[in-house]
Design an enzyme around this catalytic site. Structure first.
Site, short mmCIF file in Angstrom:
data_model
loop_
_atom_site.label_atom_id
_atom_site.label_comp_id
_atom_site.label_asym_id
_atom_site.label_seq_id
_atom_site.Cartn_x
_atom_site.Cartn_y
_atom_site.Cartn_z
N GLY A 33 0.81 -1.20 0.00
CA GLY A 33 0.00 0.00 0.00
C GLY A 33 0.84 1.25 0.00
O GLY A 33 2.06 1.19 -0.19
N ASN A 34 0.20 2.39 0.17
CA ASN A 34 0.93 3.66 0.24
C ASN A 34 0.27 4.57 1.26
O ASN A 34 -0.76 4.23 1.82
CB ASN A 34 1.01 4.30 -1.16
CG ASN A 34 -0.36 4.64 -1.70
OD1 ASN A 34 -1.03 5.53 -1.19
ND2 ASN A 34 -0.78 3.91 -2.72
N ARG A 35 0.90 5.72 1.49
CA ARG A 35 0.48 6.59 2.60
C ARG A 35 -0.62 7.59 2.25
O ARG A 35 -0.90 8.47 3.04
CB ARG A 35 1.69 7.36 3.13
CG ARG A 35 2.73 6.51 3.79
CD ARG A 35 3.80 7.41 4.39
NE ARG A 35 4.97 6.65 4.78
CZ ARG A 35 5.06 5.93 5.90
NH1 ARG A 35 4.03 5.86 6.71
NH2 ARG A 35 6.16 5.27 6.17
N SER A 36 -1.21 7.49 1.08
CA SER A 36 -2.23 8.48 0.73
C SER A 36 -3.41 8.43 1.69
O SER A 36 -3.96 7.36 1.97
CB SER A 36 -2.73 8.22 -0.70
OG SER A 36 -3.78 9.12 -0.99
N ALA A 100 -3.60 7.76 -5.35
CA ALA A 100 -2.24 7.22 -5.46
C ALA A 100 -2.39 5.76 -5.88
O ALA A 100 -2.81 4.91 -5.08
CB ALA A 100 -1.52 7.33 -4.12
#
Ligand code: CTP
Ligand code: CA
Length: 234
Positions: A33-36, A100
């Site tokens: 995943g990512n931090r968005s 994102a």
């Protein structure tokens, strides 16, 4: 046609906004995943609705409340986001890709939890995760639009300056590469942007050297500036 005098500026317009960050599952309990946080995309949807637009918000893994008057379509992966956005884009006047999107996903999904000792021949081994490319959803929207002016397509780019160029240099290259009408570039770093309430962005327009600098401003004010730029194109 533009809104009549006294009407809200986006009255009668259908807009699609993607928000949040995709999660690419590895097994039933793990994902890449990512931090968005989704905050910027939700602010874009909220402002568009307040300006009279009919809004579909394709939201990837965000726990934020749905803005008033906005239809939220929840998704998890890049492939799900692609199908939800391309569906909604078919009769849209504007598509804003604020999500994102993971560039890669695990090549295989295993439907049972990967165990620490996954290799019976070597109980201390660590696995290697093979990745494959996800589709570029924004580039696909531009390609599917062909020679039509509709929908107006807006991309976002989080950039850091590096040895090969500044944040704006990378932004201009990306705008040309992606072929969208606008690219909203924000500068990211360790303590910048992800999850923050304030944002500094530069709005670049295809075929123009003019740059609109916004911020530091709230995500709501950034959203207002993005819709102002879209309204100039509509
Ligand atoms: N995007 C997309 N599909 C992807 C990746 C990105 O639609 N698979 C969209 C994002 O929503 C954003 C824009 O493309 O609007 C730019 O994303 P970014 O990650 O900055 O661009 P990339 O082409 O993936 O370049 P980079 O190598 O810098 O990650
Ligand atoms: Ca990317």
């Amino acid at each position: 046609q533009p809104a009549a005098a006294g009407e809200l500026p986006l009255a009668g317009r259908r807009v699609v906004v993607s928000a949040g960050g995709t999660r690419e599952p590895l097994d039933p309990v793990r994902f890449l995943g990512n931090r968005s946080s989704g905050k910027q995309g939700f602010a874009l949807a909220e402002v568009a609705a307040a300006r009279g637009a009919e809004v579909v918000l394709v939201a990837a893994n965000s726990s934020l409340p749905a803005p008033a008057g906005v239809k939220v379509v929840p998704v998890e992966t890049a492939l799900e986001l692609e199908s939800a956005v391309t569906d909604a884009a078919r009769d849209a006047d504007v598509v804003v890709m604020a999500a994102a999107v993971a560039d890669f996903r695990p090549a295989t999904y295993v439907d049972t939890k990967i165990k620490k000792s996954h290799d019976p021949g070597d109980p201390d081994a660590a696995p290697t995760i093979e990745l494959v490319r996800n589709p570029d959803i924004l580039a696909g929207l531009v390609r599917d639009r062909g020679d039509e002016a509709n929908p107006v397509i807006v991309g976002f780019a989080a950039e850091t300056g590096d040895a090969s160029g500044s944040v704006l240099d990378h932004g201009r290259d990306k705008l040309v590469r992606k072929g969208s009408d606008l690219l909203v570039v924000n500068e990211v770093g360790v303590d910048r942007t992800f999850g923050a309430d304030d944002n500094t962005v530069h709005i670049l327009r295809q075929g123009s050297s003019h740059v609109v600098d916004v911020g530091p401003a709230t995500k709501h004010d950034v959203a207002a500036a993005v819709w102002d730029a879209v309204q100039e194109i509509l």
